[in-house]
Design an enzyme around this catalytic site. Structure first.
Site, short mmCIF file in Angstrom:
data_model
loop_
_atom_site.label_atom_id
_atom_site.label_comp_id
_atom_site.label_asym_id
_atom_site.label_seq_id
_atom_site.Cartn_x
_atom_site.Cartn_y
_atom_site.Cartn_z
N ARG A 1 0.85 -1.19 0.00
CA ARG A 1 0.00 0.00 0.00
C ARG A 1 0.89 1.24 0.00
O ARG A 1 1.91 1.30 0.72
CB ARG A 1 -0.89 0.04 1.25
CG ARG A 1 -2.11 -0.85 1.21
CD ARG A 1 -3.13 -0.42 0.18
NE ARG A 1 -4.32 -1.28 0.19
CZ ARG A 1 -4.47 -2.37 -0.58
NH1 ARG A 1 -3.52 -2.72 -1.42
NH2 ARG A 1 -5.58 -3.07 -0.51
N GLU B 1 -3.52 7.29 -4.18
CA GLU B 1 -4.02 6.63 -5.38
C GLU B 1 -5.42 7.12 -5.78
O GLU B 1 -6.25 7.28 -4.89
CB GLU B 1 -4.09 5.12 -5.08
CG GLU B 1 -3.45 4.27 -6.12
CD GLU B 1 -3.32 2.83 -5.67
OE1 GLU B 1 -2.39 2.52 -4.92
OE2 GLU B 1 -4.17 2.04 -6.08
N HIS C 1 -1.27 -0.18 -9.89
CA HIS C 1 -1.91 -1.12 -8.94
C HIS C 1 -2.43 -2.38 -9.65
O HIS C 1 -3.63 -2.61 -9.71
CB HIS C 1 -3.05 -0.42 -8.17
CG HIS C 1 -3.44 -1.18 -6.92
ND1 HIS C 1 -3.91 -0.57 -5.79
CD2 HIS C 1 -3.40 -2.50 -6.62
CE1 HIS C 1 -4.17 -1.48 -4.86
NE2 HIS C 1 -3.86 -2.66 -5.36
C1 8YV Z 1 -6.68 -5.94 -5.43
C2 8YV Z 1 -5.18 -5.41 -3.47
O1 8YV Z 1 -6.58 -5.92 -6.79
O2 8YV Z 1 -6.34 -7.29 -2.64
C3 8YV Z 1 -5.79 -6.23 -2.42
O3 8YV Z 1 -5.71 -5.79 -1.26
O4 8YV Z 1 -4.52 -4.48 -3.22
C4 8YV Z 1 -5.33 -5.62 -4.91
O5 8YV Z 1 -4.29 -6.38 -5.37
C5 8YV Z 1 -7.73 -4.96 -5.00
O6 8YV Z 1 -7.70 -4.70 -3.65
C6 8YV Z 1 -9.11 -5.47 -5.37
O7 8YV Z 1 -10.11 -4.93 -4.53
#
Ligand code: 8YV
Length: 328
Positions: A243, A272, A290
């Site tokens: 993150r 983001e 992302h």
């Molecule tokens: C996802 C992510 O694509 O799963 C996670 O926490 O950061 C990502 O890789 C995204 O969150 C989908 O909601």
């Protein structure tokens, strides 16, 4: 009598196979044109759904959760990170929260390794030069990157993704160092020949590549602060597929610009989808939008997990991927 099908509101477009199955199993409302929900549409969804199938683009903070209807019983998040959900506020209102762990581990680790390679060996820079028609022939001293074989990788957060990255990195000749709340079990540490650092400061000062693989929580916000980033070695590379909020992005951009850090590979950003404009101008960074878990297979598996969590809750059982505030 068959139980009533719960009303499930899906906030974003999901893979067709997942959506179709959700329509078969539940009274499902889809978001066919994939418009991200704003506060008002989210509040409206929270006041009619029994289950909200959310994603990272839904900011479910305490104020929003306070406006949910009493019928809302489950937030089944499509994604493993749940820093966009106030889990404690949900629990206080009797709303369960689930996520999708495990199924995006390997894809995220693959892309993290890709970013390490890309940043160390200047892959994107080289590809851009060629595409711009600026490749005029081989020279001995041109496009020199950094060798990975024999270097040290410091992993911040040795959970599922950190460990999956470590396995890959060993095949590239990197030795494994890690910082975590506690050491991994002895068998895993031995298999990875991993060195544990209680002190993140100490690890940062001794490694050549640093990868951020921990969740974003209040405790990890700006864990890589301006002070800590300065501890890194000037030839080191920093990679983040976790993150953006874990790194002080402005401080990082300044250091990269001044050449105080050799390079970075980032898939996530502090604000983001905005990216610090300084980063966009730098040749020594590889920036991705992302996408570390973005595989067709992974998205379908994530959808399956969402369905299993809703289904077990609907059948009166404890959903397998339930998040409780004390876990955070
Ligand atoms: C996802 C992510 O694509 O799963 C996670 O926490 O950061 C990502 O890789 C995204 O969150 C989908 O909601």
């Amino acid at each position: 009598m068959a139980p009533r099908k719960p009303k499930v509101v899906v906030t974003r477009k999901l893979p067709d196979a997942v959506e179709t199955r959700m329509r078969e199993l539940f009274d499902t409302e889809l978001n066919l044109d994939d418009t991200p929900m704003n506060v008002e549409t989210l509040v409206a969804a929270l006041s009619r759904a029994d289950v909200l199938a959310s994603t990272i683009t839904d900011r479910l903070d305490a104020a929003l959760i306070a406006r949910a209807g009493d019928q809302l019983k489950l937030i089944a998040n499509f994604g493993v990170g749940i820093d966009h959900i106030d889990v404690a506020a949900a629990h206080a209102r009797g709303i369960l929260v689930t996520n999708t762990p495990g199924v995006l581990t390997e894809d995220t680790a693959d892309l993290t390794m890709g970013l390490i390679l890309a940043a160390a060996r200047r892959l994107v820079e080289g590809a851009n030069i060629l595409q711009a028609g600026e490749f005029h022939g081989w020279t001995p001293t041109w496009m020199l990157g950094r060798r990975l074989w024999g270097k040290r990788l410091g992993i911040v957060g040795m959970g599922r993704i950190g460990q999956a990255l470590a396995k890959r990195a060993r095949a590239f000749g990197l030795s494994i160092h890690y910082h975590n709340r506690k050491p991994v079990n002895a068998r895993v540490a031995e298999e990875l020949e991993a060195t544990y650092w209680e002190s993140l400061d100490q690890m940062l000062a001794r490694t050549d590549v640093v990868s951020v693989n921990c969740p974003h929580t209040p405790a990890t916000y700006h864990l890589l602060s301006a002070r800590r980033l300065k501890l890194m070695r000037p030839h080191a590379i920093l990679v983040n597929t976790a993150r953006g909020e874990i790194i002080d992005e402005a401080a990082l951009a300044g250091m990269l610009q001044r050449g105080e850090l050799a390079g970075a590979g980032l898939d996530v950003y502090e604000h983001e989808p905005a990216v610090n404009p300084k980063l966009l101008k730098l040749p020594n960074v590889v920036l991705l939008p992302h996408m570390s878990s973005a595989t067709i297979e992974g998205r379908i598996d994530m959808g399956e997990k969402v369905i299993i969590n809703i289904r077990t809750w609907m059948d009166g059982h404890r959903p397998p991927d339930r998040i409780i505030p004390s876990m955070l």
